[in-house]
Design a protein around this motif. Structure first.
Motif, mmCIF file in Angstrom:
data_model
loop_
_atom_site.group_PDB
_atom_site.id
_atom_site.type_symbol
_atom_site.label_atom_id
_atom_site.label_comp_id
_atom_site.label_asym_id
_atom_site.label_seq_id
_atom_site.Cartn_x
_atom_site.Cartn_y
_atom_site.Cartn_z
ATOM 1 N N VAL A 189 0.960 -1.254 0.002
ATOM 2 C CA VAL A 189 -0.036 0.104 -0.100
ATOM 3 C C VAL A 189 0.941 0.944 0.063
ATOM 4 C CG1 VAL A 189 -1.678 1.225 1.468
ATOM 5 C CG2 VAL A 189 -1.896 -0.993 1.274
ATOM 6 N N ILE A 190 1.720 1.142 0.941
ATOM 7 C CA ILE A 190 2.757 2.360 0.905
ATOM 8 C C ILE A 190 3.354 2.477 -0.504
ATOM 9 C CG2 ILE A 190 5.026 3.138 2.213
ATOM 10 C CD1 ILE A 190 3.841 2.226 4.615
ATOM 11 N N GLN A 191 3.907 1.427 -0.965
ATOM 12 C CA GLN A 191 4.528 1.502 -2.363
ATOM 13 C C GLN A 191 3.642 2.106 -3.346
ATOM 14 O OE1 GLN A 191 7.754 1.235 -2.665
ATOM 15 N NE2 GLN A 191 7.677 1.792 -5.046
ATOM 16 N N SER A 192 2.391 1.931 -3.368
ATOM 17 C CA SER A 192 1.511 2.374 -4.313
ATOM 18 C C SER A 192 1.036 3.718 -4.006
ATOM 19 C CB SER A 192 0.340 1.449 -4.512
ATOM 20 O OG SER A 192 -0.825 1.934 -3.798
ATOM 21 N N LEU A 193 0.825 4.059 -2.832
ATOM 22 C CA LEU A 193 0.933 5.399 -2.402
ATOM 23 C C LEU A 193 1.837 6.380 -2.870
ATOM 24 C CD1 LEU A 193 -0.581 5.466 1.142
ATOM 25 C CD2 LEU A 193 -1.782 6.557 -0.641
ATOM 26 N N TRP A 194 3.210 5.736 -2.605
ATOM 27 C CA TRP A 194 4.169 6.667 -3.015
ATOM 28 C C TRP A 194 4.244 6.604 -4.375
ATOM 29 C CZ3 TRP A 194 8.810 6.331 -5.647
ATOM 30 C CH2 TRP A 194 9.927 7.261 -5.142
ATOM 31 N N GLU A 195 4.071 5.824 -5.388
ATOM 32 C CA GLU A 195 4.187 5.842 -6.604
ATOM 33 C C GLU A 195 3.130 6.648 -7.193
ATOM 34 O OE1 GLU A 195 4.615 2.073 -8.190
ATOM 35 O OE2 GLU A 195 6.414 1.742 -7.383
ATOM 36 N N ASP A 196 1.898 6.711 -6.712
ATOM 37 C CA ASP A 196 0.989 7.508 -7.206
ATOM 38 C C ASP A 196 1.349 8.769 -6.898
ATOM 39 O OD1 ASP A 196 -0.526 5.220 -8.006
ATOM 40 O OD2 ASP A 196 -2.236 5.369 -6.349
ATOM 41 N N THR A 197 1.479 9.104 -5.479
ATOM 42 C CA THR A 197 1.811 10.707 -5.143
ATOM 43 C C THR A 197 2.808 11.244 -6.162
ATOM 44 O OG1 THR A 197 1.790 9.531 -3.135
ATOM 45 C CG2 THR A 197 1.605 12.017 -3.166
ATOM 46 N N ARG A 198 3.964 10.550 -6.154
ATOM 47 C CA ARG A 198 5.225 10.796 -6.822
ATOM 48 C C ARG A 198 4.756 11.416 -8.361
ATOM 49 N NH1 ARG A 198 9.582 11.046 -9.784
ATOM 50 N NH2 ARG A 198 11.340 11.148 -8.906
ATOM 51 N N LYS A 199 4.005 10.266 -9.054
ATOM 52 C CA LYS A 199 3.700 10.578 -10.343
ATOM 53 C C LYS A 199 2.721 11.872 -10.470
ATOM 54 C CE LYS A 199 1.724 8.268 -14.394
ATOM 55 N NZ LYS A 199 0.924 9.284 -14.843
ATOM 56 N N ALA A 200 1.857 12.082 -9.788
ATOM 57 C CA ALA A 200 1.203 13.333 -9.519
ATOM 58 C C ALA A 200 1.847 14.417 -9.158
ATOM 59 C CB ALA A 200 0.054 13.106 -8.716
ATOM 60 N N TYR A 201 2.747 14.203 -8.505
ATOM 61 C CA TYR A 201 3.698 15.478 -8.107
ATOM 62 C C TYR A 201 4.809 15.895 -9.165
ATOM 63 C CZ TYR A 201 6.479 18.553 -5.146
ATOM 64 O OH TYR A 201 7.157 19.695 -4.647
ATOM 65 N N ASP A 208 4.440 15.433 -12.186
ATOM 66 C CA ASP A 208 3.851 15.961 -13.203
ATOM 67 C C ASP A 208 3.492 17.405 -12.935
ATOM 68 O OD1 ASP A 208 2.435 15.445 -15.578
ATOM 69 O OD2 ASP A 208 0.252 16.230 -14.805
ATOM 70 N N GLN A 209 3.420 17.863 -11.898
ATOM 71 C CA GLN A 209 3.218 19.300 -11.429
ATOM 72 C C GLN A 209 4.762 19.971 -11.645
ATOM 73 O OE1 GLN A 209 0.976 20.225 -8.191
ATOM 74 N NE2 GLN A 209 -0.895 19.217 -8.871
ATOM 75 N N LEU A 210 5.883 19.056 -11.347
ATOM 76 C CA LEU A 210 7.289 19.593 -11.319
ATOM 77 C C LEU A 210 7.433 19.904 -12.696
ATOM 78 C CD1 LEU A 210 9.172 17.073 -9.162
ATOM 79 C CD2 LEU A 210 8.313 19.340 -8.447
ATOM 80 N N SER A 211 6.838 19.351 -13.746
ATOM 81 C CA SER A 211 7.513 19.420 -15.208
ATOM 82 C C SER A 211 7.362 20.833 -15.885
ATOM 83 C CB SER A 211 6.860 18.230 -15.930
ATOM 84 O OG SER A 211 5.778 19.093 -16.679
ATOM 85 N N ALA A 212 8.246 21.045 -16.564
ATOM 86 C CA ALA A 212 8.323 22.356 -17.416
ATOM 87 C C ALA A 212 7.150 22.641 -18.030
ATOM 88 C CB ALA A 212 9.665 22.607 -18.405
ATOM 89 N N TYR A 213 6.384 21.527 -18.508
ATOM 90 C CA TYR A 213 5.250 21.680 -19.486
ATOM 91 C C TYR A 213 3.951 22.307 -18.272
ATOM 92 C CZ TYR A 213 7.937 19.702 -23.129
ATOM 93 O OH TYR A 213 8.741 19.443 -23.817
ATOM 94 N N TYR A 214 4.010 21.503 -17.078
ATOM 95 C CA TYR A 214 3.092 22.144 -16.325
ATOM 96 C C TYR A 214 3.169 23.601 -15.945
ATOM 97 C CZ TYR A 214 -0.572 22.368 -12.444
ATOM 98 O OH TYR A 214 -1.304 22.487 -11.508
ATOM 99 N N SER A 215 4.518 24.237 -15.555
ATOM 100 C CA SER A 215 4.899 25.103 -15.305
ATOM 101 C C SER A 215 4.614 26.364 -16.473
ATOM 102 C CB SER A 215 6.408 25.244 -15.074
ATOM 103 O OG SER A 215 6.881 26.242 -14.497
ATOM 104 N N THR A 216 4.843 25.888 -17.561
ATOM 105 C CA THR A 216 4.601 26.736 -18.465
ATOM 106 C C THR A 216 2.984 27.004 -19.164
ATOM 107 O OG1 THR A 216 5.634 27.721 -20.825
ATOM 108 C CG2 THR A 216 4.846 25.555 -20.741
ATOM 109 N N SER A 217 2.501 25.793 -18.724
ATOM 110 C CA SER A 217 0.965 25.806 -19.077
ATOM 111 C C SER A 217 0.148 26.743 -18.267
ATOM 112 C CB SER A 217 0.320 24.316 -18.848
ATOM 113 O OG SER A 217 -1.054 24.223 -19.047
ATOM 114 N N GLN A 218 0.758 26.956 -16.821
ATOM 115 C CA GLN A 218 0.227 27.773 -15.959
ATOM 116 C C GLN A 218 0.770 29.229 -15.928
ATOM 117 O OE1 GLN A 218 -2.412 27.241 -13.887
ATOM 118 N NE2 GLN A 218 -2.314 25.238 -14.712
ATOM 119 N N LEU A 219 1.672 29.570 -17.088
ATOM 120 C CA LEU A 219 2.356 30.741 -17.175
ATOM 121 C C LEU A 219 2.913 30.957 -15.832
ATOM 122 C CD1 LEU A 219 -0.598 32.143 -19.052
ATOM 123 C CD2 LEU A 219 1.531 32.855 -19.926
#
Lengths: 495, 168, 535
Positions: free
Chosen positions: C473-485, C487-498
């Motif tokens: 459970v912890i592993q899957s929690l970690w992976e889900d959170t990391r993936k979502a996070y 995504d927000q770290l990426s330059a594309y998210y950043s530039t999307s939001q201006l």
């Protein structure tokens, strides 16, 4: 000549380059010049160059320059003792010459009667024939077109039909067979009636590929006449000369001498006074026939001046003043070759249609062997008021080849921008192999019409011209140079 | 913005490719290095294109540029894309002041050039000619001879020469 | 200034693997950018053509001086929003040269939902006009928009930085003498009508251009009046009756020609007198940047290698080379323009913070613009550092940076985490321009750390709720959170939001900065002085 000159002040009854030319001669002779002008040409060059100027009024500028009474009144008013008529306008008007003489002024030209005699095609022709100068077989002028046709047919074909009072090609046509004869005669007659108020026509043997040879003569009015050799003026468009040269390009010496002698013979018979030109038509087989005599200074006189070193305007004035001829026939020699190109405001590619505009830029080539005769100013308007001839470019060379090369170089350097001119066309004519070898005749420009069209530029040359043109536009230069340094240096870049 | 240059009836596209270190222009896609672009002043000038020096004379006239180069004379016109300067003017002819129509100088459907007379009007004892503000076709004449009108009243209007344009 | 001696081995496996990685990232970026710019259903292009309209990018190209650069900003704005329905946030913004003047161009994109404004469109336009305000850049609006995207009107319309701000900015621009020209190609409806309305100059295309507060359907609904587009707000009406627009144009090309002629009448702003030299290309190939930027965010690199590939002649005058070495500071030129560079070479310590603050003050004293090359995991933490005052030293740097009167530019080179983002002039600090490289990541902390923290919090929650939390459970929690996070770290998210002014290819950085710096010189320097430095 040491006699005192009775002429101290001369009114120049003309305009443009010839007025400038005469004014220059007057200045060189220490005489005072008076220009005449219409109000539209108050600031014209000839007016500025003259010592004095008198304004003539007239409905049109041309009408003013043709107004005999006004011109004589202007001479009187200004105190001029003599009138130089230049060419064109009143120069060959016997009434004018008579009026000048009547006013007690010197007319720098022949006696009025001489003008009248030579001014009529028929009388001049008869006079020539009667004095042993060859004339082409012809039919006497008549307005009885039926008898005319019969007589004309008897000469044989081809025939040239002309208006008896005409000039400048008006009412002229070539008839190649009996079928066309009647219609051509009728047309010539009606055209002559319309232009000259005289419907008489005459016909003469038409000579294929004829050359136009003319002889410059100078007479003192007492029977003394000298000639200054011949000129060739075969390059014509619309029956008007555009390129003249002296001497003729390929006339055997003996024939040239014979023609010159004929001219002198004619002028002597007429007791000719003034500079004059006897025009001949020369057949390919060497026969030559009298055409007409021009009793005035000729447009193309500079080519003669170049090869003989004689100032014809000065000689005209001296002769008119009774100071005699400048020299004897024996003293005249010719050296080198001279070519004149008439620079006209016209579109040679559109049937020589006269053009108007404004001379926005004028750049004249300069060399000891170039005479550019003009009265142009940068900024000057070229209107339809006057003749389309703007200037004359005259060159001299040691021989014909050098003269040709110099003419081409000078034409290439000459820039008259803002009005369409025939400068390029003249270059093309002179550059033809036929011109170079002297294979000339009066239908030269028609015969070579195809070759005389501007040739297509090769694409690389065309691109260069386009670039030069683009870089001449203020707007385009702005687009290039009005960009900040950084952006200019980075150039086209997209992220 | 690209330009077209029309030289003696031949039309070419001219574009600026580069400015540094040398100017590079393209004519219908062919590039040419211009080492010396000249000074653009009226009269005699010199250019260097592809290391070849070129002497010429030029003047800019209201119709374009006249150029003399290599013993030939050329006239050239420069057109920006979409250039049609008289279209900056209005299509409508409004009365500049109250008055009456003296004469109608055109008919509906006539093609007129900029400056052609459309109507002659009289106002305050003065006659004046109202001329076409731009080239076009007379679409409507909304007054008759002798008719009075008020200030700013629309008297006539023009349509474009090309069909299916503005009011389509 | 000495040339930087690069220690890069371009034959090393590291270099090659980095280069391959980064070239792939750039290819990906180019692909996305190309799609945002040009990929539309054919019917949209057909419709434009039928209306006699040009695609918006062609309008921009035609407007620009030939043979000059165009720096497009935020080409991938909104790339992570609205299911991709608003490529480039339905609007083109960039800096270019028109009639020899540096201008900001802003174009509606009628190939997307009639040019309707999404919330991020409004944000992008507001940012564009902010850039114009901050840098005194004249603006050319190429108008062709149906108005606000109704389905999302609440996000477009009312907030401080929503659509209203556009018109506020337009007014302030005009007040400051920063000129605006609108060229009306299509409809400008409702709020959009104020764009030409608030422009100092306007051109309108006959037949297609129209300006009105309410279009014919709205008029009919409101008052029952039936009126055609042309009568209601066409070129003829506005240029001869209402005076809302100044010049009628025959067609789009004609409109652009008229617009260019208008711009050529404008006076040229006097740039402030900054230090300039003849430009010189870097001594090292900028393509080598691909081999320097690591293929793993956790790997370090020497920022001098980056500097060597951005600045003129690779010449760099390094300030305090032996002090606070995790922050490289020094002077260089970019396209001849003097700039003070601060580049991260590791975590910020007390010394590096003090050095940074001092260097920023030097640049302010010397009228030298600042360039921040961010690759920062944050300020050093831990007892010793807190005792030595890392917080107040970091605060000094933030204070000096925030209060700078010289223009600031930021390039997000690799990572931007935590308070380092602030000290190094992150988005909140009014830098004139901020660009991001495609490999860049941004967040309060790194992906792993965030996932650890978040997964732990989540697991504790579940435990409190009596759920069983085993390793899977912890592993899957970690992976889900990391993936979502992640995504927000990426330059594309950043530039999307201006959060930036666009992702740029690293090799484009030098030109982009030069154009940005040149634009910035149009505005006078900011106010002198700082707040209270805590010593």
């Amino acid at each position: 000549m040491t006699t005192a000159n009775p002429i101290t002040k001369v009114l120049v009854a003309n305009r443009g380059e010839i007025a400038s030319r005469v004014i220059r001669a007057l200045r060189e002779m220490g005489l005072t010049s008076v220009a005449v002008h219409h109000s539209v040409e108050t600031n014209a060059r000839h007016v500025r160059e003259a010592d004095e100027a008198v304004e003539l009024t007239g409905e049109t500028p041309v009408a003013a320059h043709l107004d005999i009474e006004q011109i004589i009144a202007a001479a009187r008013k200004s105190g001029a003792e003599a009138i130089h008529p230049g060419y064109g306008f009143v120069s060959e008007n016997a009434d004018f010459a008579r009026a000048v003489e009547k006013a007690g002024l010197f007319f720098i030209g022949p006696a009025a009667d001489t003008i009248a005699l030579m001014g009529d095609k028929i009388s001049s022709r008869n006079f020539a024939r009667d004095h042993g100068v060859p004339v082409a077989p012809s039919v006497m002028p008549t307005d009885d077109l039926d008898s005319f046709a019969a007589e004309a047919a008897a000469i044989g074909f081809p025939l040239l039909i002309k208006a008896s009072a005409g000039g400048g090609g008006k009412g002229m046509s070539i008839v190649r067979g009996p079928d066309e004869l009647h219609e051509a005669a009728r047309r010539a007659s009606s055209e002559a009636q319309r232009y000259f108020g005289d419907g008489r026509v005459y016909a003469e043997l038409y000579i294929e590929r004829p050359r136009h040879i003319e002889v410059q003569v100078l007479g003192d009015g007492t029977g003394e006449v000298i000639h200054l050799f011949e000129r060739e003026c075969s390059i014509q468009r619309r029956f008007q000369k555009i390129i003249e040269e002296a001497p003729s390009s390929s006339l055997p010496k003996a024939l040239a001498a014979e023609i010159c002698d004929s001219a002198v013979q004619l002028a002597k018979a007429a007791n000719y006074r003034n500079a004059g030109t006897v025009e001949f038509i020369l057949a390919q087989d060497g026969r030559y026939f009298f055409l007409e005599m021009n009793t005035r200074l000729q447009v193309e006189h500079p080519v003669t001046e170049y090869i003989t070193g004689i100032d014809l305007v000065r000689a005209q004035i001296d002769v008119a003043a009774g100071r005699g001829l400048p020299c004897t026939q024996d003293q005249i020699t010719q050296s080198g070759h001279s070519i004149e190109c008439r620079i006209c405001a016209e579109n040679a590619d559109e049937d020589f249609r006269p053009e108007t505009g404004r001379i926005a830029f004028l750049s004249v080539p300069d060399a000891p062997w170039i005479r550019f005769e003009h009265a142009l100013d940068q900024g000057q308007k070229v209107t339809a008021d006057f003749d389309p001839m703007l200037a004359k470019l005259v060159v001299h060379g040691d021989d014909r080849e050098q003269a040709i090369n110099r003419a081409l170089a000078a034409l290439s350097e000459l820039a008259v921008l803002g009005v369409t001119t025939n400068i390029d066309y003249l270059s093309r004519v002179i550059a033809t192999p036929e011109f170079r070898v002297g294979d000339l005749h009066t239908a030269f420009v028609n015969e070579h019409a195809e070759a005389l069209k501007p040739d297509k530029l090769d694409p690389a040359d065309m691109d260069r011209v386009l670039i030069a043109a683009a870089l001449s536009f203020h707007e385009f230069r702005h687009l290039i140079f009005d960009v900040p340094e950084l952006q200019a240096t980075i150039g086209h870049w997209r992220n | 913005m690209a330009f077209r240059i029309v030289l003696d009836g031949i039309e070419r596209e001219i574009d600026i490719i580069r400015r540094r270190p040398h100017l590079v222009l393209s004519i219908n896609g062919r590039e040419h290095v211009v080492q010396n672009p000249g000074d653009g002043k009226t009269g005699l000038g010199t250019l260097t294109i592809a290391d070849q020096s070129l002497k010429f004379a030029q003047v800019e006239t209201p119709e374009g540029v006249v150029l003399r180069l290599g013993g030939r004379t050329y006239s050239a016109e420069l057109l920006a894309e979409g250039e049609a300067s008289d279209n900056m003017a209005s299509s409508n002819l409004h009365a500049p002041m109250p008055g009456a129509v003296v004469a109608i100088d055109v008919a509906i459907g006539d093609t007129v050039a900029t400056g052609d007379a459309i109507l002659t009007i009289e106002s305050m004892k003065l006659q004046m000619v109202l001329s076409a503000p731009r080239a076009g076709i007379v679409e409507n004449i909304l007054v008759a001879e002798g008719e009075s009108f008020g200030k700013d009243q629309l008297l006539a209007n023009l349509a474009d020469e090309t069909e299916g344009d503005a009011n389509a | 200034m000495r040339k930087i001696q690069s220690k890069l081995n371009t034959n090393s496996p590291d270099f090659m693997s980095n280069a391959a990685h980064n070239r792939r990232l750039v290819a990906e970026f180019r692909e996305k950018q190309e799609a945002a710019r040009h990929t539309r259903p054919q019917r949209d292009f057909d419709r434009l053509e039928k209306q006699g309209k040009m695609p918006p990018r062609k309008r921009v190209e035609m407007l620009l001086d030939p043979g000059t650069p165009f720096l497009e900003l935020s080409s991938l704005a909104a790339n992570r929003a609205y299911n991709g329905d608003s490529p480039s946030a339905s609007s083109i913004v960039g800096i270019g040269t028109v009639s020899g003047r540096e201008v900001l161009i802003r174009a509606d994109d009628p190939t997307v939902k009639g040019g309707a404004w999404f919330p991020l469109t409004a944000k992008k336009i507001v940012r564009a006009l902010d850039i114009a305000l901050e840098n005194h850049l004249p603006v050319i609006h190429l108008c062709d928009s149906a108005g606000g995207f109704l389905q999302l009107q609440s996000e477009v319309f009312p907030d401080k930085f929503a659509a209203g701000r556009i018109f506020r900015n337009q007014s302030i621009l005009s007040k400051k003498g920063i000129k605006q020209l609108s060229i009306v190609f299509g409809h400008c409806t409702a709020g959009g009508a104020y764009i030409p309305g608030l422009s100092d100059y306007s051109v309108i295309v006959r037949g297609t251009g129209a300006v009105f507060l309410g279009g014919p359907p709205l008029v009919k609904a409101a008052t029952g009046e039936e009126v055609s587009v042309e009568e209601l707000g066409g070129a003829e009406m506005h240029t001869s009756v209402s005076g809302t627009c100044d010049y009628p144009a025959r067609d789009e090309a004609d409109a652009i020609r008229i617009g260019r002629e208008i711009v050529s009448q404008w006076d040229r702003p006097k740039k402030w007198d900054f230090q300039q030299e003849a430009p010189e290309a870097p001594a090292y190939d900028s393509e080598e940047l691909y081999g320097i930027i690591p293929n793993d965010i956790k790997k370090s690199f020497d920022v001098r290698e980056i500097i060597a590939r951005l600045v003129d002649g690779s010449r760099f005058h390094e300030y305090q080379p032996n002090y606070g070495q995790t922050l490289v500071c020094g002077f260089a030129n970019i396209w001849g323009m003097k700039v003070g560079i601060l580049g991260n070479n590791g975590v910020l310590f007390n010394e590096s913070s003090l050095k940074g603050a001092h260097f920023i003050e030097l640049c302010n004293q010397n009228n030298t613009p600042l360039l921040f090359l961010q690759n920062i995991t944050g300020y050093m933490i831990g007892r010793e550092y807190e005792r030595r005052g890392i917080t107040k030293d970091g605060a000094k740097m933030i204070m000096a940076q925030s209060c700078s009167r010289v223009p600031k530019f930021t390039v997000m080179c690799n990572g931007s985490f935590g308070a380092g983002n602030y000290g190094m002039c992150g988005r909140a600090f009014d830098g004139r321009f901020l660009f991001t490289w495609p490999n860049h990541q941004i967040g309060v902390m790194g992906g792993d750390q965030a996932a650890n923290t978040l997964a732990e919090v989540k697991a504790n929650q579940m435990r409190r709720n009596g759920e069983t939390v085993d390793d899977t459970v912890i592993q899957s929690l970690w992976e889900d959170t990391r993936k979502a996070y992640e995504d927000q770290l990426s330059a594309y998210y950043s530039t999307s939001q201006l959060w930036d002014d666009g992702i740029i290819d690293p090799v484009d950085t030098r030109n982009a900065l030069a154009i940005a710096m040149s634009a910035a010189m149009n505005a006078p320097l900011g106010d002198d002085g700082y707040g209270v430095f805590r010593f």
